[in-house]
Enzyme design. Sequence first.
Site, PDB file in Angstrom:
ATOM      1  N   GLY A  40       0.800  -1.218   0.000  1.00  0.00           N
ATOM      2  CA  GLY A  40       0.000   0.000   0.000  1.00  0.00           C
ATOM      3  C   GLY A  40       0.831   1.265   0.000  1.00  0.00           C
ATOM      4  O   GLY A  40       0.426   2.283   0.543  1.00  0.00           O
ATOM      5  N   CYS A  41       1.964   1.223  -0.633  1.00  0.00           N
ATOM      6  CA  CYS A  41       2.928   2.327  -0.641  1.00  0.00           C
ATOM      7  C   CYS A  41       2.885   3.054  -1.979  1.00  0.00           C
ATOM      8  O   CYS A  41       2.549   2.461  -3.009  1.00  0.00           O
ATOM      9  CB  CYS A  41       4.319   1.736  -0.392  1.00  0.00           C
ATOM     10  SG  CYS A  41       5.684   2.903  -0.476  1.00  0.00           S
TER      11      CYS A  41
END
Length: 181
Positions: free
Chosen positions: A35-36
């Site tokens: 989720g970066c």
Amino acid sequence: MKTVYDFTVKDRKGNEVKLDSYKDKVLLIVNTATGCGFTPHYNPLEEMYKDFKDKGFEILDFPCNQFANQAPGSEEEIHNFCTLKFGTEFPQFAKIDVNGENADPLFVFLATEKPFEGFGKGIKSAALNKFANLNNKTFGDKAYIKWNFTKFLIDREGKIIARFEPTVDMKEVRKAVEEAL
């Protein structure tokens, strides 16, 4: 002299893997997150893997949730996300800590041998520096890795050639891999 071949890690199913099983290969060891903002690095990583795996190249993927909780899932959930969204085929290992008291010894070794030298210049680097500084205050002098998608290039003898912060252009990483091969 110590090399990455002196370490044992766990695969995503919890089995021990001796890194000396990768002898004579060029390795790119990466701490990742699903989720970066740098998660799209999976695309050029997979492209490199497909282009160079038959020439003795491996990417070792270590998910880590220590940066703004950007890898919250289980090993299986992370693996499914990476294979379905990015088509990754390179080895993915168990989720680890790369900082703090429970930092994986491999990443402590990598980061102490090739310490952080900055994120570079530009707006993206300046912004990331602020986030990283806030996040890494928690770990003090054990903040070995500054953010997700830090990459370490390892030669065929198990020695560290280079460290690439997530802000480094993936074309530069690819060029270094080609030179190492």
